[in-house]
Write a protein that holds these residues in place. Structure first.
Motif, PDB file in Angstrom:
ATOM      1  N   TRP A  60      71.627  26.684 -85.967  1.00 36.22           N
ATOM      2  CA  TRP A  60      70.499  26.506 -85.057  1.00 36.22           C
ATOM      3  C   TRP A  60      70.660  25.233 -84.238  1.00 36.22           C
ATOM      4  O   TRP A  60      70.436  25.224 -83.029  1.00 36.22           O
ATOM      5  CB  TRP A  60      69.195  26.487 -85.860  1.00 36.22           C
ATOM      6  CG  TRP A  60      67.975  26.378 -85.024  1.00 36.22           C
ATOM      7  CD1 TRP A  60      67.313  27.385 -84.385  1.00 36.22           C
ATOM      8  CD2 TRP A  60      67.263  25.171 -84.717  1.00 36.22           C
ATOM      9  NE1 TRP A  60      66.231  26.886 -83.703  1.00 36.22           N
ATOM     10  CE2 TRP A  60      66.178  25.525 -83.897  1.00 36.22           C
ATOM     11  CE3 TRP A  60      67.441  23.839 -85.065  1.00 36.22           C
ATOM     12  CZ2 TRP A  60      65.272  24.595 -83.420  1.00 36.22           C
ATOM     13  CZ3 TRP A  60      66.532  22.910 -84.583  1.00 36.22           C
ATOM     14  CH2 TRP A  60      65.462  23.289 -83.772  1.00 36.22           C
ATOM     15  N   ILE A  61      71.058  24.140 -84.887  1.00 36.29           N
ATOM     16  CA  ILE A  61      71.261  22.872 -84.180  1.00 36.29           C
ATOM     17  C   ILE A  61      72.316  23.035 -83.090  1.00 36.29           C
ATOM     18  O   ILE A  61      72.136  22.576 -81.959  1.00 36.29           O
ATOM     19  CB  ILE A  61      71.654  21.744 -85.163  1.00 36.29           C
ATOM     20  CG1 ILE A  61      70.450  21.370 -86.032  1.00 36.29           C
ATOM     21  CG2 ILE A  61      72.181  20.520 -84.421  1.00 36.29           C
ATOM     22  CD1 ILE A  61      70.784  20.437 -87.191  1.00 36.29           C
ATOM     23  N   ALA A  62      73.425  23.701 -83.419  1.00 37.63           N
ATOM     24  CA  ALA A  62      74.499  23.901 -82.436  1.00 37.63           C
ATOM     25  C   ALA A  62      74.005  24.684 -81.227  1.00 37.63           C
ATOM     26  O   ALA A  62      74.378  24.393 -80.092  1.00 37.63           O
ATOM     27  CB  ALA A  62      75.682  24.612 -83.090  1.00 37.63           C
ATOM     28  N   GLU A  67      68.131  21.188 -76.104  1.00 33.23           N
ATOM     29  CA  GLU A  67      66.669  21.222 -76.255  1.00 33.23           C
ATOM     30  C   GLU A  67      66.201  20.153 -77.244  1.00 33.23           C
ATOM     31  O   GLU A  67      65.142  19.546 -77.050  1.00 33.23           O
ATOM     32  CB  GLU A  67      66.222  22.604 -76.720  1.00 33.23           C
ATOM     33  CG  GLU A  67      66.458  23.675 -75.665  1.00 33.23           C
ATOM     34  CD  GLU A  67      66.456  25.055 -76.276  1.00 33.23           C
ATOM     35  OE1 GLU A  67      65.461  25.775 -76.069  1.00 33.23           O
ATOM     36  OE2 GLU A  67      67.447  25.402 -76.960  1.00 33.23           O
ATOM     37  N   LEU A  68      66.977  19.920 -78.289  1.00 34.77           N
ATOM     38  CA  LEU A  68      66.637  18.868 -79.245  1.00 34.77           C
ATOM     39  C   LEU A  68      66.659  17.502 -78.569  1.00 34.77           C
ATOM     40  O   LEU A  68      65.742  16.692 -78.760  1.00 34.77           O
ATOM     41  CB  LEU A  68      67.602  18.901 -80.432  1.00 34.77           C
ATOM     42  CG  LEU A  68      67.423  20.086 -81.379  1.00 34.77           C
ATOM     43  CD1 LEU A  68      68.616  20.215 -82.315  1.00 34.77           C
ATOM     44  CD2 LEU A  68      66.129  19.959 -82.165  1.00 34.77           C
ATOM     45  N   ASN A  69      67.690  17.247 -77.779  1.00 37.02           N
ATOM     46  CA  ASN A  69      67.768  15.978 -77.055  1.00 37.02           C
ATOM     47  C   ASN A  69      66.604  15.816 -76.082  1.00 37.02           C
ATOM     48  O   ASN A  69      66.029  14.729 -75.968  1.00 37.02           O
ATOM     49  CB  ASN A  69      69.105  15.858 -76.319  1.00 37.02           C
ATOM     50  CG  ASN A  69      70.221  15.427 -77.238  1.00 37.02           C
ATOM     51  OD1 ASN A  69      70.101  14.429 -77.923  1.00 37.02           O
ATOM     52  ND2 ASN A  69      71.302  16.178 -77.260  1.00 37.02           N
ATOM     53  N   ALA A  70      66.248  16.888 -75.388  1.00 41.36           N
ATOM     54  CA  ALA A  70      65.120  16.831 -74.453  1.00 41.36           C
ATOM     55  C   ALA A  70      63.819  16.527 -75.195  1.00 41.36           C
ATOM     56  O   ALA A  70      63.011  15.700 -74.742  1.00 41.36           O
ATOM     57  CB  ALA A  70      65.005  18.143 -73.681  1.00 41.36           C
ATOM     58  N   ASN A  71      63.605  17.160 -76.342  1.00 38.21           N
ATOM     59  CA  ASN A  71      62.406  16.892 -77.130  1.00 38.21           C
ATOM     60  C   ASN A  71      62.404  15.463 -77.654  1.00 38.21           C
ATOM     61  O   ASN A  71      61.360  14.813 -77.694  1.00 38.21           O
ATOM     62  CB  ASN A  71      62.286  17.875 -78.299  1.00 38.21           C
ATOM     63  CG  ASN A  71      61.370  19.034 -77.983  1.00 38.21           C
ATOM     64  OD1 ASN A  71      60.368  18.866 -77.302  1.00 38.21           O
ATOM     65  ND2 ASN A  71      61.716  20.204 -78.467  1.00 38.21           N
ATOM     66  N   TRP A  72      63.564  14.959 -78.060  1.00 36.31           N
ATOM     67  CA  TRP A  72      63.646  13.573 -78.541  1.00 36.31           C
ATOM     68  C   TRP A  72      63.174  12.607 -77.455  1.00 36.31           C
ATOM     69  O   TRP A  72      62.395  11.688 -77.716  1.00 36.31           O
ATOM     70  CB  TRP A  72      65.078  13.251 -78.964  1.00 36.31           C
ATOM     71  CG  TRP A  72      65.208  11.850 -79.466  1.00 36.31           C
ATOM     72  CD1 TRP A  72      65.630  10.755 -78.760  1.00 36.31           C
ATOM     73  CD2 TRP A  72      64.878  11.369 -80.766  1.00 36.31           C
ATOM     74  NE1 TRP A  72      65.590   9.637 -79.545  1.00 36.31           N
ATOM     75  CE2 TRP A  72      65.130   9.979 -80.788  1.00 36.31           C
ATOM     76  CE3 TRP A  72      64.396  11.980 -81.920  1.00 36.31           C
ATOM     77  CZ2 TRP A  72      64.914   9.204 -81.917  1.00 36.31           C
ATOM     78  CZ3 TRP A  72      64.186  11.195 -83.043  1.00 36.31           C
ATOM     79  CH2 TRP A  72      64.435   9.833 -83.030  1.00 36.31           C
TER      80      TRP A  72
END
Length: 88
Positions: A60-62, A67-72
């Motif tokens: 999932w992370i890959a 999107e994870l970076n954008a949310n961070w």
């Protein structure tokens, strides 16, 4: 700490940590009694997960690193967050 996604019993949470404990972008995941903190490249910072769930989480992370970076960035600046598609 907002929940960004949920799949196969895994709950993914994140909060911005501007000037706090970790300055490295990371997520928190919970599966039953297991908790883990991981960066967006799949490195474990704290905790542990069962092998099967860890493989699912890494997949999932890959798929969702951008999107994870954008949310961070959003959470660290206090501008909210958005949900991320679960693993199917």
């Amino acid at each position: 700490m907002p929940a960004l996604s949920m799949f196969y019993g895994i709950i993914i949470r994140m909060q911005g940590e501007k000037g706090r404990k970790h300055n490295k972008p990371h997520l928190h995941a919970v599966y039953n009694e297991h908790e883990i903190v991981m960066d967006f490249t799949g490195n474990i910072l704290e905790g542990s997960f069962p092998t099967k769930q860890l493989k699912l989480l890494n997949a999932w992370i890959a798929l969702h690193e951008d999107e994870l970076n954008a949310n961070w960035i959003l959470l660290s600046s206090g501008d909210g967050y958005f949900k991320i598609e679960p693993l199917h």
